[in-house]
Design a protein around this motif. Structure first.
Motif, mmCIF file in Angstrom:
data_model
loop_
_atom_site.group_PDB
_atom_site.id
_atom_site.type_symbol
_atom_site.label_atom_id
_atom_site.label_comp_id
_atom_site.label_asym_id
_atom_site.label_seq_id
_atom_site.Cartn_x
_atom_site.Cartn_y
_atom_site.Cartn_z
ATOM 1 N N LEU A 84 0.828 -1.209 0.000
ATOM 2 C CA LEU A 84 0.000 0.000 0.000
ATOM 3 C C LEU A 84 0.861 1.257 0.000
ATOM 4 N N ARG A 85 0.294 2.315 -0.545
ATOM 5 C CA ARG A 85 1.001 3.602 -0.596
ATOM 6 C C ARG A 85 1.176 4.149 0.830
ATOM 7 N N PRO A 86 2.224 4.915 1.033
ATOM 8 C CA PRO A 86 2.433 5.522 2.356
ATOM 9 C C PRO A 86 1.206 6.330 2.780
ATOM 10 N N GLY A 87 0.847 6.172 4.039
ATOM 11 C CA GLY A 87 -0.293 6.904 4.581
ATOM 12 C C GLY A 87 -1.619 6.170 4.449
ATOM 13 N N VAL A 88 -1.662 5.095 3.672
ATOM 14 C CA VAL A 88 -2.897 4.322 3.502
ATOM 15 C C VAL A 88 -2.965 3.287 4.620
ATOM 16 N N GLU A 89 -4.086 3.228 5.308
ATOM 17 C CA GLU A 89 -4.265 2.292 6.411
ATOM 18 C C GLU A 89 -4.715 0.930 5.904
ATOM 19 N N GLY A 90 -3.904 -0.072 6.140
ATOM 20 C CA GLY A 90 -4.192 -1.420 5.664
ATOM 21 C C GLY A 90 -5.518 -1.969 6.151
ATOM 22 N N ALA A 91 -5.843 -1.744 7.416
ATOM 23 C CA ALA A 91 -7.105 -2.255 7.966
ATOM 24 C C ALA A 91 -8.308 -1.624 7.255
ATOM 25 N N ASP A 92 -8.196 -0.357 6.894
ATOM 26 C CA ASP A 92 -9.288 0.314 6.182
ATOM 27 C C ASP A 92 -9.457 -0.270 4.774
ATOM 28 N N VAL A 93 -8.334 -0.514 4.095
ATOM 29 C CA VAL A 93 -8.370 -1.094 2.752
ATOM 30 C C VAL A 93 -8.938 -2.513 2.821
ATOM 31 N N GLN A 94 -8.512 -3.272 3.806
ATOM 32 C CA GLN A 94 -8.987 -4.638 3.987
ATOM 33 C C GLN A 94 -10.507 -4.663 4.187
ATOM 34 N N LYS A 95 -11.003 -3.809 5.044
ATOM 35 C CA LYS A 95 -12.442 -3.750 5.316
ATOM 36 C C LYS A 95 -13.216 -3.310 4.073
ATOM 37 N N ALA A 96 -12.694 -2.312 3.361
ATOM 38 C CA ALA A 96 -13.349 -1.837 2.139
ATOM 39 C C ALA A 96 -13.360 -2.931 1.069
ATOM 40 N N LEU A 97 -12.281 -3.702 0.978
ATOM 41 C CA LEU A 97 -12.226 -4.824 0.035
ATOM 42 C C LEU A 97 -13.305 -5.842 0.375
ATOM 43 N N ALA A 98 -13.442 -6.161 1.649
ATOM 44 C CA ALA A 98 -14.460 -7.130 2.069
ATOM 45 C C ALA A 98 -15.865 -6.635 1.721
ATOM 46 N N GLU A 99 -16.132 -5.376 1.944
ATOM 47 C CA GLU A 99 -17.452 -4.813 1.619
ATOM 48 C C GLU A 99 -17.703 -4.841 0.111
ATOM 49 N N ALA A 100 -16.705 -4.463 -0.673
ATOM 50 C CA ALA A 100 -16.847 -4.475 -2.133
ATOM 51 C C ALA A 100 -17.015 -5.901 -2.648
ATOM 52 N N ALA A 101 -16.325 -6.848 -2.024
ATOM 53 C CA ALA A 101 -16.412 -8.249 -2.456
ATOM 54 C C ALA A 101 -17.834 -8.782 -2.319
ATOM 55 N N LYS A 102 -18.540 -8.368 -1.270
ATOM 56 C CA LYS A 102 -19.938 -8.791 -1.088
ATOM 57 C C LYS A 102 -20.782 -8.366 -2.284
ATOM 58 N N GLU A 103 -20.502 -7.177 -2.802
ATOM 59 C CA GLU A 103 -21.268 -6.641 -3.935
ATOM 60 C C GLU A 103 -20.858 -7.253 -5.264
ATOM 61 N N HIS A 104 -19.770 -8.021 -5.273
ATOM 62 C CA HIS A 104 -19.261 -8.615 -6.512
ATOM 63 C C HIS A 104 -19.277 -10.146 -6.479
ATOM 64 N N GLY A 105 -20.228 -10.707 -5.742
ATOM 65 C CA GLY A 105 -20.458 -12.142 -5.796
ATOM 66 C C GLY A 105 -19.688 -13.010 -4.830
ATOM 67 N N PHE A 106 -18.902 -12.427 -3.949
ATOM 68 C CA PHE A 106 -18.179 -13.210 -2.952
ATOM 69 C C PHE A 106 -19.039 -13.355 -1.685
ATOM 70 N N THR A 107 -18.946 -14.487 -1.037
ATOM 71 C CA THR A 107 -19.475 -14.648 0.311
ATOM 72 C C THR A 107 -18.348 -14.213 1.246
ATOM 73 N N VAL A 108 -18.659 -13.366 2.200
ATOM 74 C CA VAL A 108 -17.614 -12.777 3.046
ATOM 75 C C VAL A 108 -17.912 -13.056 4.518
ATOM 76 N N THR A 109 -16.899 -13.544 5.223
ATOM 77 C CA THR A 109 -16.989 -13.702 6.676
ATOM 78 C C THR A 109 -15.743 -13.081 7.295
ATOM 79 N N ARG A 110 -15.862 -12.728 8.564
ATOM 80 C CA ARG A 110 -14.751 -12.091 9.286
ATOM 81 C C ARG A 110 -14.479 -12.874 10.549
ATOM 82 N N ASP A 111 -13.208 -13.016 10.866
ATOM 83 C CA ASP A 111 -12.805 -13.544 12.158
ATOM 84 C C ASP A 111 -11.551 -12.793 12.597
ATOM 85 N N ASN A 112 -11.050 -13.138 13.761
ATOM 86 C CA ASN A 112 -9.859 -12.470 14.277
ATOM 87 C C ASN A 112 -8.703 -13.450 14.396
#
Length: 162
Positions: A84-112
């Motif tokens: 990721l580019r400097p200043g970009v928060e990985g956790a934010d990108v990860q969460k946004a990817l998961a949300e976008a994936a739901k809209e593009h046919g992926f089943t998405v689950t989260r764990d820790n």
């Protein structure tokens, strides 16, 4: 005489059933492995395309992967990562990817993870599994992938990488 004839019929059915059970076996295991690799890498790329280009400095997809045993045969496992580019928060990108994936046919689950950090599992229509995590102090989006299990001949011995 009837019991011998009946035994021959039963034996023939057992033999034919055994052949039918192995009819889904590929003539060449490399063809099945290549197909599993292809759909898995396509899912990796599809997921990575859901990350805004403005957030990414570099994307690297593994050229080869590993064959792992699974419940009904073998799966191809690989990965793709985005620096990721400097200043970009990985956790934010990860969460946004998961949300976008739901809209593009992926089943998405989260764990820790044991560290408490989030891990998202994305599964596409082909049953390809992607595990999305963040590493290197939030600067690297990492995606480990796994194809669905594929059936290969019983005497198959996997190569070190494929």
């Amino acid at each position: 005489m009837r019991s011998i004839g009946g035994g021959v019929v039963v034996l023939a059915l057992v033999i034919l059933t055994g052949c039918a059970m192995h009819s889904d076996q590929p003539a060449d295991p490399d063809v099945s492995i290549a197909a599993a690799k292809k759909i898995t890498q396509a899912a990796e790329v599809k997921a990575m395309h859901l990350v805004p280009r403005s957030d990414v400095e570099q994307v690297e997809q593994l050229k080869t992967g590993t064959l792992l045993s699974c419940s009904s045969g073998w799966l191809w496992s690989g990965g793709i990562k985005a620096t990721l580019r400097p200043g970009v928060e990985g956790a934010d990108v990860q969460k946004a990817l998961a949300e976008a994936a739901k809209e593009h046919g992926f089943t998405v689950t989260r764990d820790n993870l044991l560290t408490g950090d989030a891990r998202y599992e994305l599964v596409d229509a082909n049953k390809v599994q992607l595990l999305v995590t963040v590493y290197d102090d939030g600067t690297l989006l990492n995606v480990n992938s796994a194809s669905p299990c594929i059936s290969l001949p019983d005497d198959f011995r996997p190569p070190a990488d494929f």
